[in-house]
Design a protein around this motif. Structure first.
Motif, PDB file in Angstrom:
ATOM      1  N   GLU A 123       0.811  -1.212   0.000  1.00 31.32           N
ATOM      2  CA  GLU A 123       0.000   0.000   0.000  1.00 31.32           C
ATOM      3  C   GLU A 123       0.845   1.262   0.000  1.00 31.32           C
ATOM      4  OE1 GLU A 123      -2.526   0.459   3.434  1.00 31.32           O
ATOM      5  OE2 GLU A 123      -2.922   2.538   2.916  1.00 31.32           O
ATOM      6  N   GLN A 124       1.965   1.251   0.706  1.00 33.56           N
ATOM      7  CA  GLN A 124       2.789   2.461   0.897  1.00 33.56           C
ATOM      8  C   GLN A 124       2.040   3.535   1.661  1.00 33.56           C
ATOM      9  OE1 GLN A 124       3.854   2.616  -3.557  1.00 33.56           O
ATOM     10  NE2 GLN A 124       5.780   3.203  -2.597  1.00 33.56           N
ATOM     11  N   GLY A 125       0.994   3.134   2.346  1.00 32.69           N
ATOM     12  CA  GLY A 125       0.212   4.049   3.166  1.00 32.69           C
ATOM     13  C   GLY A 125      -0.313   3.272   4.351  1.00 32.69           C
ATOM     14  N   PRO A 126      -0.936   3.958   5.309  1.00 28.47           N
ATOM     15  CA  PRO A 126      -1.292   3.335   6.585  1.00 28.47           C
ATOM     16  C   PRO A 126      -2.749   2.873   6.698  1.00 28.47           C
ATOM     17  CG  PRO A 126      -1.416   5.699   6.793  1.00 28.47           C
ATOM     18  CD  PRO A 126      -1.108   5.410   5.340  1.00 28.47           C
ATOM     19  N   VAL A 127      -3.514   2.952   5.625  1.00 29.45           N
ATOM     20  CA  VAL A 127      -4.965   2.750   5.753  1.00 29.45           C
ATOM     21  C   VAL A 127      -5.298   1.304   6.133  1.00 29.45           C
ATOM     22  CG1 VAL A 127      -7.168   2.808   4.522  1.00 29.45           C
ATOM     23  CG2 VAL A 127      -5.482   4.640   4.165  1.00 29.45           C
ATOM     24  N   ALA A 169      -4.327   0.540   9.644  1.00 23.66           N
ATOM     25  CA  ALA A 169      -5.211   1.199  10.620  1.00 23.66           C
ATOM     26  C   ALA A 169      -6.532   0.452  10.753  1.00 23.66           C
ATOM     27  CB  ALA A 169      -5.456   2.651  10.211  1.00 23.66           C
ATOM     28  N   VAL A 176      -6.005  14.545  -0.591  1.00 24.63           N
ATOM     29  CA  VAL A 176      -4.925  14.848   0.345  1.00 24.63           C
ATOM     30  C   VAL A 176      -4.120  16.036  -0.169  1.00 24.63           C
ATOM     31  CG1 VAL A 176      -4.638  12.569   1.420  1.00 24.63           C
ATOM     32  CG2 VAL A 176      -3.457  13.065  -0.732  1.00 24.63           C
ATOM     33  N   SER A 227      -4.987   4.781  -4.539  1.00 22.54           N
ATOM     34  CA  SER A 227      -3.543   4.755  -4.380  1.00 22.54           C
ATOM     35  C   SER A 227      -3.010   6.177  -4.471  1.00 22.54           C
ATOM     36  CB  SER A 227      -2.882   3.917  -5.474  1.00 22.54           C
ATOM     37  OG  SER A 227      -1.482   4.094  -5.410  1.00 22.54           O
ATOM     38  N   GLY A 228      -2.374   6.616  -3.405  1.00 20.12           N
ATOM     39  CA  GLY A 228      -1.775   7.950  -3.428  1.00 20.12           C
ATOM     40  C   GLY A 228      -0.455   7.980  -4.169  1.00 20.12           C
ATOM     41  N   LYS A 272       3.098   0.632   9.091  1.00 19.16           N
ATOM     42  CA  LYS A 272       3.045   2.090   9.301  1.00 19.16           C
ATOM     43  C   LYS A 272       2.998   2.881   8.003  1.00 19.16           C
ATOM     44  CE  LYS A 272       5.564   1.980  13.679  1.00 19.16           C
ATOM     45  NZ  LYS A 272       6.931   2.067  14.233  1.00 19.16           N
TER      46      LYS A 272
END
Lengths: 413, 413
Positions: free
Chosen positions: B193-197, B200, B261, B354-355, B378
């Protein structure tokens, strides 16, 4: 009242002093330098031409004395500093020395003696550029010079002790520059405002109420760095957004209290890439007020509100106090005498605090202090663009002379 | 369904690829390097061991093909990239290649042929580290490779053309890497993902809705520098206070629109001294959304509100757009098939944008695209601390295999 003042001479002497500089294309003159020697020699000559006895004291201050109605009377001490910051303007400091000499010149030309002596001091160091320690000249006069600073070194590794010796001064005798409270009826300084208030109000001069106390802090906010594209807004711990809220809180708080100013001059966001949420931000706060209570209350309020807003944003806050300087109040009785001298010129009397530091911060330990501000262009200072007008020099010098001539020592002194 | 998948082999292969690196104590592998050669050789071997024919294409992509029920059928193309950023993690890109090979390995072990071919591509360049131009591998496959970029040079002054030749590839033949829309039923990529969603929400995998479009701007605010002590709050033109208001406006605006974002990653305040009011501030904005309309509306709103607040603060605002990238939507029919495969594992289906950018941004020019995200620790990526779990590798690979086995080409294709 014929003043015999020659504002053009004041102007020319500022130009002349500006040529005593490290560099040809600008002005830098630091403590115990050859340039300071040259500026001191000029000043000594001007003092003597104005009817004063003149000498260098043990720290290198230029001190001229114009006796009163009889020799040895306590003095009204006038002055400012002869050192400069790097790439300085021509008036910060020097204008106060040169105008004071001009006033004595006028008194002397008329053969006028006052019921007190007048002394003019050109302090050898106020800016503290060379050794990183400020107010060296006025501290020596006030008797608060700290011998430890003699061990400080300049950029070349030369200690202040050694620099004094090279300047043919004896570091062991600095104590002899100190003056007693009994010798000094008051210390009064003319200085450019270094701020934009007088200009904004169309006034050539103003009366200083106090030299602002200052508190400085370094803040560090630790959040969580992250990919600018992948971390949703609600999962961010953006250290810069938190810092931005602090910056606005400072502005808002400072606006709420008269004469209080708060400034964030430095901010660094790390890692500092366009596509990375800042994980760490460092910023500074410089907080000043003419009232210590206002300043400390604002500092406490801000620390509390920063803590709250950082907690709400789930970022950590670290606070480091880096500097603390109490307010130096000007004496009401001297403010009143400056006000009388201004009003006699037909001008409104504007009282304002000094946001910048001055020799009075040291001199208050041996005398009550008063200051007269002269308007400068756009408030620019510590910069070659520092500018004043000849018309304002004329008004400022005239007001200073009137202040001197009408000076009445404080009744209780 | 017995899958015959060996997640430990996926894990080991990621470790193995990570050793094809410029430096011993970290991972950097750039386009057309010796390290890329080594990684390609490994990948070719693994592909062949999985029952594929395998080759390097004209830009250096590793391409493996597992025929369907009969030779020459259109393919489901899987893949990701084999190049890395400097000091990279071990999974960004590589995990998508290695899991795809593992899935084919499982099919082959069972002798299972599908009504379509499966191809796996390890793109030679996605990150664009060496020549400052991204998505070179996937653009070649999509037929959108721009010959002009052959003249770009790396840090040593070597052109891409020369680098291709040294890699024993013919720059004139890059066109031959291009694939037609008829050959490719869909392009599907597994990626961290390269993100925290997902982390979480406690989910191992998610379905990507779109690769966010991005707009980047550089802002410069010109106020008036001034002395932190002498300029009253009401006479200030503080560029940093204005920038702070902009930073908070960005945050507030981004929070108002789902999936939008906005990030200020860089800020510089000049002159940058504790006791000087900042006269100039530069900062960046990175704005992303899975919906182009949301992004452009937010950019317009922000530009308007910055202009208003800068005007109110009497500071000048300069806006420079520096980057613009449209959204790449994932195909609904592929999202649905990924969702079915996830649900079959008993997991909730989480759709998320995907950001970060991915090869799909280029592949969309020759195929509908779909993406499966795997949770990472994280949200950390582009960093040696990039981390995943073996359990998530197992789930991700199983979902990918199920997606492949149950893949149904779009009816109208």
């Amino acid at each position: 009242m014929s003043t015999d003042l020659q504002p053009a001479r004041v102007w020319d002497r500022c130009e002349h002093l500006a040529r005593c500089s490290e560099q040809a294309d600008g002005l830098t003159r630091v403590f115990l330098s050859g340039e300071q020697r040259a500026a001191s020699e000029l000043t000594l000559d001007w003092m003597r031409a104005a009817g004063m006895t003149a000498r260098l004291d043990a720290i290198g201050n230029v001190v001229g004395r114009y006796e009163g109605e009889r020799p040895g009377l306590p003095c009204l001490m006038l002055g400012s500093h002869l050192d400069t910051v790097r790439d300085a303007g021509k008036y910060d400091g020097m204008l106060g020395v040169v105008t004071a000499i001009e006033c004595v010149h006028a008194l002397n030309a008329r053969g006028k003696r006052l019921p007190f002596a007048v002394e003019v001091v050109g302090f050898a160091d106020e800016e503290g550029v060379r050794f990183g320690s400020t107010l060296l000249g006025s501290r020596a006069v006030a008797g608060t010079f700290q011998p430890e600073v003699l061990d400080k070194t300049d950029a070349l590794g030369i200690t202040m002790r050694e620099a004094l010796q090279r300047f043919r001064l004896d570091p062991h005798k600095i104590g002899s520059a100190a003056r007693s409270r009994q010798e000094i009826l008051a210390y009064a300084e003319l200085h450019i405002e270094q701020g934009p208030v007088l200009e904004a109000e169309g006034l050539p001069v103003g009366v200083v109420t106090a030299i602002n106390g200052a508190s400085r802090f370094q803040f560090e906010i630790d959040g969580m760095a992250g990919h600018a594209g992948t971390v949703p807004m609600n999962l961010r711990q953006d250290a810069l957004a938190a810092a931005a809220a602090c910056v606005l809180a400072i502005e808002e708080r400072a606006k709420r209290t008269p004469d209080l100013v708060g400034t964030v001059g430095r901010i660094d966001a790390l890692p500092g890439a366009t596509n990375v949420i800042p994980g760490k931000v460092r910023f500074t706060l410089d907080l000043r007020s003419p009232r210590d209570g206002d300043r400390t209350a604002a500092a406490a309020d801000l620390k509390r509100s920063f803590s709250d807003l950082c907690a709400a944003r789930n970022v950590r806050l670290n606070i480091t106090p880096t500097h603390e300087n109490r307010t130096t109040p000007c004496a009401r009785w001297l403010m009143d005498q400056f006000a009388t001298a201004i009003a006699a010129d037909g001008l409104p009397v504007r009282e304002l605090p000094s946001g910048a530091g001055h020799d009075g911060m040291a001199m208050i330990d041996c005398a009550d202090i008063g200051m007269l501000f002269v308007r400068c262009e756009k408030g620019i200072s510590h910069n070659p663009a520092e500018a004043i007008t000849l018309a304002d020099v004329e008004i400022g010098t005239r007001v200073l002379l009137r202040f001197i001539e009408q000076f009445a020592p404080r009744a209780s002194v």
